[in-house]
Design a protein around this motif. Structure first.
Motif, PDB file in Angstrom:
ATOM      1  N   LEU A  80      50.069  69.763  54.388  1.00  0.00           N
ATOM      2  CA  LEU A  80      49.615  68.422  54.028  1.00  0.00           C
ATOM      3  C   LEU A  80      49.306  67.598  55.274  1.00  0.00           C
ATOM      4  CD1 LEU A  80      49.074  66.216  51.955  1.00  0.00           C
ATOM      5  CD2 LEU A  80      51.537  65.707  51.952  1.00  0.00           C
ATOM      6  N   GLY A  81      50.151  67.697  56.287  1.00  0.00           N
ATOM      7  CA  GLY A  81      49.919  66.957  57.519  1.00  0.00           C
ATOM      8  C   GLY A  81      48.614  67.366  58.185  1.00  0.00           C
ATOM      9  N   LEU A  82      48.347  68.666  58.233  1.00  0.00           N
ATOM     10  CA  LEU A  82      47.095  69.151  58.814  1.00  0.00           C
ATOM     11  C   LEU A  82      45.886  68.661  58.018  1.00  0.00           C
ATOM     12  CD1 LEU A  82      48.085  72.853  59.645  1.00  0.00           C
ATOM     13  CD2 LEU A  82      47.520  71.048  61.299  1.00  0.00           C
ATOM     14  N   LEU A  83      46.015  68.642  56.706  1.00  0.00           N
ATOM     15  CA  LEU A  83      44.902  68.212  55.867  1.00  0.00           C
ATOM     16  C   LEU A  83      44.621  66.725  56.032  1.00  0.00           C
ATOM     17  CD1 LEU A  83      42.975  69.526  53.839  1.00  0.00           C
ATOM     18  CD2 LEU A  83      44.499  68.762  52.012  1.00  0.00           C
ATOM     19  N   VAL A  84      45.678  65.920  56.084  1.00  0.00           N
ATOM     20  CA  VAL A  84      45.503  64.478  56.301  1.00  0.00           C
ATOM     21  C   VAL A  84      44.838  64.231  57.647  1.00  0.00           C
ATOM     22  CG1 VAL A  84      46.737  62.318  56.700  1.00  0.00           C
ATOM     23  CG2 VAL A  84      47.395  63.783  54.793  1.00  0.00           C
ATOM     24  N   TRP A  85      45.282  64.963  58.664  1.00  0.00           N
ATOM     25  CA  TRP A  85      44.651  64.822  59.992  1.00  0.00           C
ATOM     26  C   TRP A  85      43.173  65.184  59.945  1.00  0.00           C
ATOM     27  CZ3 TRP A  85      42.516  68.914  62.822  1.00  0.00           C
ATOM     28  CH2 TRP A  85      42.047  68.556  64.096  1.00  0.00           C
ATOM     29  N   SER A  86      42.830  66.293  59.276  1.00  0.00           N
ATOM     30  CA  SER A  86      41.448  66.745  59.222  1.00  0.00           C
ATOM     31  C   SER A  86      40.563  65.765  58.473  1.00  0.00           C
ATOM     32  CB  SER A  86      41.383  68.125  58.554  1.00  0.00           C
ATOM     33  OG  SER A  86      40.058  68.601  58.503  1.00  0.00           O
ATOM     34  N   PHE A  87      41.013  65.332  57.299  1.00  0.00           N
ATOM     35  CA  PHE A  87      40.232  64.361  56.531  1.00  0.00           C
ATOM     36  C   PHE A  87      40.130  63.029  57.275  1.00  0.00           C
ATOM     37  CE2 PHE A  87      40.494  67.080  52.791  1.00  0.00           C
ATOM     38  CZ  PHE A  87      39.320  66.780  52.135  1.00  0.00           C
TER      39      PHE A  87
ATOM     40  N   SER B 204      48.312  74.150  44.291  1.00  0.00           N
ATOM     41  CA  SER B 204      49.121  72.931  44.442  1.00  0.00           C
ATOM     42  C   SER B 204      49.912  72.650  43.168  1.00  0.00           C
ATOM     43  CB  SER B 204      48.212  71.745  44.772  1.00  0.00           C
ATOM     44  OG  SER B 204      47.561  71.919  45.997  1.00  0.00           O
ATOM     45  N   VAL B 205      49.279  72.833  42.027  1.00  0.00           N
ATOM     46  CA  VAL B 205      49.969  72.631  40.748  1.00  0.00           C
ATOM     47  C   VAL B 205      51.141  73.597  40.623  1.00  0.00           C
ATOM     48  CG1 VAL B 205      49.731  72.819  38.245  1.00  0.00           C
ATOM     49  CG2 VAL B 205      47.927  71.716  39.593  1.00  0.00           C
ATOM     50  N   TYR B 206      50.907  74.843  40.995  1.00  0.00           N
ATOM     51  CA  TYR B 206      51.960  75.853  40.872  1.00  0.00           C
ATOM     52  C   TYR B 206      53.148  75.534  41.786  1.00  0.00           C
ATOM     53  CZ  TYR B 206      54.226  80.424  40.975  1.00  0.00           C
ATOM     54  OH  TYR B 206      55.151  81.442  40.898  1.00  0.00           O
ATOM     55  N   VAL B 207      52.864  75.212  43.046  1.00  0.00           N
ATOM     56  CA  VAL B 207      53.942  74.924  43.990  1.00  0.00           C
ATOM     57  C   VAL B 207      54.631  73.606  43.638  1.00  0.00           C
ATOM     58  CG1 VAL B 207      54.472  74.485  46.422  1.00  0.00           C
ATOM     59  CG2 VAL B 207      52.816  76.245  45.808  1.00  0.00           C
ATOM     60  N   ALA B 208      53.880  72.643  43.085  1.00  0.00           N
ATOM     61  CA  ALA B 208      54.460  71.343  42.713  1.00  0.00           C
ATOM     62  C   ALA B 208      55.517  71.487  41.634  1.00  0.00           C
ATOM     63  CB  ALA B 208      53.354  70.400  42.244  1.00  0.00           C
ATOM     64  N   MET B 209      55.434  72.519  40.812  1.00  0.00           N
ATOM     65  CA  MET B 209      56.449  72.719  39.774  1.00  0.00           C
ATOM     66  C   MET B 209      57.830  72.970  40.371  1.00  0.00           C
ATOM     67  SD  MET B 209      54.596  74.792  36.668  1.00  0.00           S
ATOM     68  CE  MET B 209      53.689  75.990  37.634  1.00  0.00           C
ATOM     69  N   ASP B 210      57.867  73.448  41.612  1.00  0.00           N
ATOM     70  CA  ASP B 210      59.141  73.694  42.281  1.00  0.00           C
ATOM     71  C   ASP B 210      59.501  72.587  43.273  1.00  0.00           C
ATOM     72  OD1 ASP B 210      61.461  75.133  43.150  1.00  0.00           O
ATOM     73  OD2 ASP B 210      60.325  75.799  44.905  1.00  0.00           O
ATOM     74  N   LEU B 211      58.506  72.121  44.037  1.00  0.00           N
ATOM     75  CA  LEU B 211      58.796  71.183  45.125  1.00  0.00           C
ATOM     76  C   LEU B 211      58.573  69.716  44.748  1.00  0.00           C
ATOM     77  CD1 LEU B 211      57.312  73.096  48.194  1.00  0.00           C
ATOM     78  CD2 LEU B 211      59.668  73.064  47.349  1.00  0.00           C
ATOM     79  N   GLY B 212      57.850  69.453  43.669  1.00  0.00           N
ATOM     80  CA  GLY B 212      57.629  68.065  43.280  1.00  0.00           C
ATOM     81  C   GLY B 212      56.165  67.685  43.298  1.00  0.00           C
ATOM     82  N   PRO B 213      55.816  66.585  42.637  1.00  0.00           N
ATOM     83  CA  PRO B 213      54.411  66.197  42.486  1.00  0.00           C
ATOM     84  C   PRO B 213      53.706  65.825  43.786  1.00  0.00           C
ATOM     85  CG  PRO B 213      55.886  64.492  41.618  1.00  0.00           C
ATOM     86  CD  PRO B 213      56.730  65.687  41.891  1.00  0.00           C
ATOM     87  N   TRP B 214      54.436  65.563  44.861  1.00  0.00           N
ATOM     88  CA  TRP B 214      53.784  65.189  46.118  1.00  0.00           C
ATOM     89  C   TRP B 214      52.882  66.313  46.639  1.00  0.00           C
ATOM     90  CZ3 TRP B 214      54.696  68.095  50.540  1.00  0.00           C
ATOM     91  CH2 TRP B 214      55.806  68.937  50.515  1.00  0.00           C
ATOM     92  N   VAL B 215      53.151  67.541  46.228  1.00  0.00           N
ATOM     93  CA  VAL B 215      52.324  68.669  46.657  1.00  0.00           C
ATOM     94  C   VAL B 215      50.897  68.536  46.116  1.00  0.00           C
ATOM     95  CG1 VAL B 215      52.132  71.187  46.684  1.00  0.00           C
ATOM     96  CG2 VAL B 215      54.379  70.113  46.698  1.00  0.00           C
ATOM     97  N   LEU B 216      50.739  67.836  45.000  1.00  0.00           N
ATOM     98  CA  LEU B 216      49.411  67.667  44.403  1.00  0.00           C
ATOM     99  C   LEU B 216      48.460  66.899  45.318  1.00  0.00           C
ATOM    100  CD1 LEU B 216      50.438  66.826  40.732  1.00  0.00           C
ATOM    101  CD2 LEU B 216      49.660  69.033  41.639  1.00  0.00           C
ATOM    102  N   LEU B 217      49.001  66.206  46.313  1.00  0.00           N
ATOM    103  CA  LEU B 217      48.148  65.522  47.277  1.00  0.00           C
ATOM    104  C   LEU B 217      47.230  66.506  47.996  1.00  0.00           C
ATOM    105  CD1 LEU B 217      50.750  63.056  48.851  1.00  0.00           C
ATOM    106  CD2 LEU B 217      48.835  62.460  47.341  1.00  0.00           C
TER     107      LEU B 217
END
Length: 255
Positions: free
Chosen positions: A218-225, A145-158
């Motif tokens: 992220l959507g799948l993870l929010v649904w699962s949690f 998430s940290v790696y991908v957030a460097m390109d797509l933005g901090p929301w990926v850290l969720l």
């Protein structure tokens, strides 16, 4: 005749030490190959030491008679995750070798499906092994998430932070620590997180497509949690008195 209740922790601790040595060896190979900087070295060494220290304590408390083949696989995955962690930390000073990062991550994700099967086939499943496997998975997702957030933005850290937010919330609301029923959907969503983050981090798709892939994860993870939290809340409500006495006793016994 007195029983010998002594427990010799040296064999399992020796295997843990071998795992730490393997992580350091991998860091040395990465340092030689890619010229890793100070941040990568320090982060990788910190991960190796933390893994060794936490696992040493857990092994002493669990008193496992042997380390077991499944835990060896998980320990190998942990070494790979340590390498990925070092490369991601080093990427803040410049672009890392993407093929190497993707390769290490892919092997770690493939082995994620191996340790559980080994544990079941050898009859060596244990609470420690399950927890070890889960924590290695969670940390790999956080690092990706940290790696991908460097390109797509901090929301990926969720994505990477959700597991740790849930654990922190459980300290405030203990009902979140109740055991959940087995769920294929939960396992599938958890496995997809690493695959989708790796796909986004590999740079094979346009940036907007990568954002869509990560947003789907992220959507799948929010649904699962969300589904699990709702189940735990309803279970707690029944235990507190909204259900017949027999059901309350049955649910309480599962805690």
């Amino acid at each position: 005749m007195a029983l010998n209740n002594t427990y010799d922790a040296r064999p399992v601790q020796q295997e843990n030490a071998v795992g730490a040595g393997a992580q350091i060896l991998l860091l040395s190979l990465l340092g030689t190959t890619v010229g890793m900087g100070t941040a990568g070295w320090l982060t990788g060494l910190a991960f190796a030491f933390a893994t060794w220290a936490v696992l040493s304590r857990a092994l002493r408390r669990s008193r496992l008679p042997s380390f077991g083949p499944a835990n060896r696989v998980t320990l190998g995955r942990a070494a790979l995750v340590g390498g990925v962690t070092a490369l991601v930390a080093d990427s803040f000073r410049g672009a890392p070798p993407v093929s190497l990062l993707v390769g290490l991550t892919a092997v770690a994700l493939i082995l994620d499906g191996v340790d559980g099967r080994v544990a079941r086939r050898t009859g060596t499943s244990s609470p420690l092994g399950a927890r070890f496997d889960m924590e290695v998975d969670a940390f790999l997702i956080l690092v990706l998430s940290v790696y991908v957030a460097m390109d797509l933005g901090p929301w990926v850290l969720l994505i990477g932070g959700m597991r740790y937010v849930f654990a922190a919330a459980a300290r405030v609301w203990p009902w979140l620590t109740a055991p959940l029923p087995p769920s294929t959907a939960r396992k599938t969503v958890a496995a997809l997180q690493g695959v989708l983050l790796l796909l986004a981090g590999a740079g094979l798709l346009p940036r907007m497509a990568n954002a869509g892939v990560v947003l789907a994860a992220l959507g799948l993870l929010v649904w699962s949690f969300g589904r699990d939290v709702l189940w735990l809340w309803r279970r707690t409500s029944r235990v507190r008195g909204d259900a017949p006495a027999g059901v309350v006793r049955e649910l309480a016994a599962q805690r």
